[in-house]
Design an enzyme around this catalytic site. Structure first.
Site, PDB file in Angstrom:
ATOM      1  N   HIS A  81       0.851  -1.188   0.000  1.00 54.35           N
ATOM      2  CA  HIS A  81       0.000   0.000   0.000  1.00 54.35           C
ATOM      3  C   HIS A  81       0.883   1.233   0.000  1.00 54.35           C
ATOM      4  CE1 HIS A  81      -4.191   1.386   0.535  1.00 54.35           C
ATOM      5  NE2 HIS A  81      -3.594   2.498   0.959  1.00 54.35           N
ATOM      6  N   ASP A 160     -13.761   3.318   6.801  1.00 52.79           N
ATOM      7  CA  ASP A 160     -12.730   4.037   6.042  1.00 52.79           C
ATOM      8  C   ASP A 160     -13.288   4.514   4.710  1.00 52.79           C
ATOM      9  OD1 ASP A 160      -9.998   4.967   5.469  1.00 52.79           O
ATOM     10  OD2 ASP A 160     -10.129   3.475   3.880  1.00 52.79           O
ATOM     11  N   ARG A 167     -12.676  12.952   3.995  1.00 52.83           N
ATOM     12  CA  ARG A 167     -11.392  13.653   4.198  1.00 52.83           C
ATOM     13  C   ARG A 167     -10.901  14.278   2.905  1.00 52.83           C
ATOM     14  NH1 ARG A 167      -7.854   9.124   5.595  1.00 52.83           N
ATOM     15  NH2 ARG A 167      -6.183  10.647   5.661  1.00 52.83           N
ATOM     16  N   SER A 182      -6.466   4.803   8.357  1.00 53.07           N
ATOM     17  CA  SER A 182      -7.061   4.508   7.060  1.00 53.07           C
ATOM     18  C   SER A 182      -6.329   3.348   6.390  1.00 53.07           C
ATOM     19  CB  SER A 182      -6.995   5.764   6.191  1.00 53.07           C
ATOM     20  OG  SER A 182      -7.263   5.469   4.847  1.00 53.07           O
ATOM     21  N   LYS A 186      -7.524  -0.968   6.480  1.00 52.66           N
ATOM     22  CA  LYS A 186      -7.749  -1.714   5.230  1.00 52.66           C
ATOM     23  C   LYS A 186      -6.829  -2.934   5.162  1.00 52.66           C
ATOM     24  CE  LYS A 186      -7.272   1.864   2.277  1.00 52.66           C
ATOM     25  NZ  LYS A 186      -7.697   3.207   2.613  1.00 52.66           N
TER      26      LYS A 186
HETATM   27  N1  URA Z   1      -3.945   6.084   1.481  1.00 53.49           N
HETATM   28  C1  URA Z   1      -4.975   5.622   2.224  1.00 53.49           C
HETATM   29  O1  URA Z   1      -5.467   4.527   2.006  1.00 53.49           O
HETATM   30  N2  URA Z   1      -5.443   6.426   3.197  1.00 53.49           N
HETATM   31  C2  URA Z   1      -4.921   7.617   3.472  1.00 53.49           C
HETATM   32  O2  URA Z   1      -5.375   8.260   4.381  1.00 53.49           O
HETATM   33  C3  URA Z   1      -3.850   8.098   2.691  1.00 53.49           C
HETATM   34  C4  URA Z   1      -3.383   7.301   1.693  1.00 53.49           C
END
Ligand code: URA
Length: 432
Positions: A81, A160, A167, A182, A186
């Site tokens: 990620h 999220d 956001r 966040s 995930k």
């Molecule tokens: N990527 C994400 O999944 N969440 C964030 O808050 C920033 C980048």
């Protein structure tokens, strides 16, 4: 409990209790707490921060706000990620490499956020590609190709999903506790044993200093390890766009170029480093040996084949991967011409992301639709020599009226010097 008290507590700088955090997450997920109160809390967190125990509570409450994916039938599960960047299409290159070397990649990705792009939006530029799947279809796609990438489908981290898009439009993205919760909610819900984080640093990232990026990485590693996962963070440069393409279909095409053994070397290097860490952490193998195999997976076409398999398993038209000229090209192409002789000394990468978004490649409001063929092709990057009259970039749009403002934003992003500028390191460090 009342949401207004929770907002006030955070506004006044108090630490929230686990109960208050759980109340907010479950109330916001169910719709009982409205967007305006969630925005107020996000803004209070942005200004007042959260301590480690609040951040952990927020992450766990968000991870458990929906289903947790059960990947126990698979071995060597590895996920990656990025904290977000401009032109960051590394998932499209790194995950097929890692999958071609034996990792099972069952990845949940995000959409564009702020000035940054999102893998789900990029993949949706491939006709037919399904990013929304229930868990059974997701697992069956993983069984078929060893690699599947979906959005926050069905009931995965719904907290999220809502908070992320809120956001995006309320100026509350660049906050360490909000980014940590966040991303890690995930990643924990998606179920992989190995998690490799690409933590971006620079003017196009949410963290603009090595110090802040290190703090973000440390918190994500601590939370992941406490949840029993094998976590690494690769700190990489985002002080100029990665590669040369910004915008959804343009980025998919560039990722395919790299998987074909061509394309920009910075993109290849970051993707290979991420894939190397996914494979070496999953199998406990020597990094140098694995890196050589990752390079080979590009050179012998096995990673590209993996990408095709994934696209087919997710109902996309794999003909676009084997023949990227099928991707539609935007109606209008506007070159940006250099007025000066010299060197590019800095690219304000956030402004380049905003310029691309203004062309239609991103969203300004939650409900905005993406124009997949809009975006930017960059010809000159930091450190490059330019002469007056050279093309610095080409901006693509289907709506001609969007072009002038995007050109202005792109031009604002560039700085020039008479001496060659020093480039930032592409890979800062790997934290384990
Ligand atoms: N990527 C994400 O999944 N969440 C964030 O808050 C920033 C980048």
């Amino acid at each position: 409990m009342r949401m207004v008290d929770i907002i006030q507590n955070k506004r006044d700088g108090y630490a929230l209790t686990d109960k208050e955090i759980e109340y907010f997450v479950s109330g916001y997920t169910s719709g009982e707490i409205p967007d305006y109160q969630a925005s107020a809390l996000a803004m209070a967190i942005y200004f007042k921060g959260m301590n480690d125990s609040e951040t952990t509570a927020l992450t766990l409450a968000m991870a458990h706000s929906g289903d947790m994916v059960d990947l126990s039938e698979f071995s060597h599960t590895a996920d990656k990620h990025s904290t977000g960047g401009v032109g960051d299409k590394t998932s499209l290159v790194a995950t097929p490499i890692a999958a071609s070397l034996g990792c099972t990649v069952a990845k949940m990705s995000g959409r564009g956020l702020g000035h940054t792009g999102g893998t789900v939006d990029k993949l949706e530029s491939i006709p037919g590609f399904r990013t929304e799947m229930d868990m059974n279809d997701f697992r069956s796609a993983v069984r078929k190709s060893g690699l599947a990438i979906i959005g926050q489908s069905g009931n995965l981290t719904p907290a999220d999903k809502k908070l992320y898009s809120l956001r995006d439009v309320t100026g509350t993205v660049p906050s360490i506790p909000l980014i940590v919760s966040s991303i890690m909610s995930k990643k924990l819900a998606a179920g992989s044993q190995t998690i490799v984080l690409d933590v971006k640093i620079g003017s196009g990232a949410f963290m603009d200093t090595l110090e802040n990026a290190t703090a973000l990485a440390e918190k994500m590693i601590t939370i992941g390890k406490a949840a029993g996962r094998n976590v690494r963070a690769v700190l990489t440069d985002m002080d100029e766009p990665l590669g040369c393409a910004v915008g959804n279909a343009l980025e998919v095409k560039e990722a395919i170029e790299v998987l074909n053994g061509r394309g920009p070397s910075d993109l290849r290097e970051v993707a290979v480093t991420l894939a190397t860490n996914m494979v070496s952490a999953s199998f406990g193998r020597d990094e140098n040996e694995v890196r050589a195999e990752c390079e080979k997976a590009i050179d012998n076409g096995s990673a590209l084949k993996k990408l095709c398999n994934m696209v087919e398993a997710q109902h996309g038209d794999a003909g676009y991967i084997t023949n990227p000229s099928l991707f539609p090209v935007a109606k209008y192409a506007m070159p940006i011409i250099s007025k000066t002789d010299g060197y590019i000394s800095h690219m304000n990468t956030m402004k380049i992301g905003i310029s691309s978004s203004m062309l239609g490649a991103g969203r300004e409001k939650k409900e905005d639709k993406i124009d997949f063929s809009a975006g930017i092709e960059i010809m000159k990057k930091t450190g490059d020599r330019v002469s007056a009259g050279d093309t610095l970039a080409i901006l693509y749009a289907n709506d001609e009226s969007l072009i002038p403002a995007a050109v202005g934003k792109y031009e604002e992003a560039l700085q020039f010097s008479q001496e060659p500028a020093k480039r930032k390191p592409l890979i800062y460090t790997v934290m384990k």
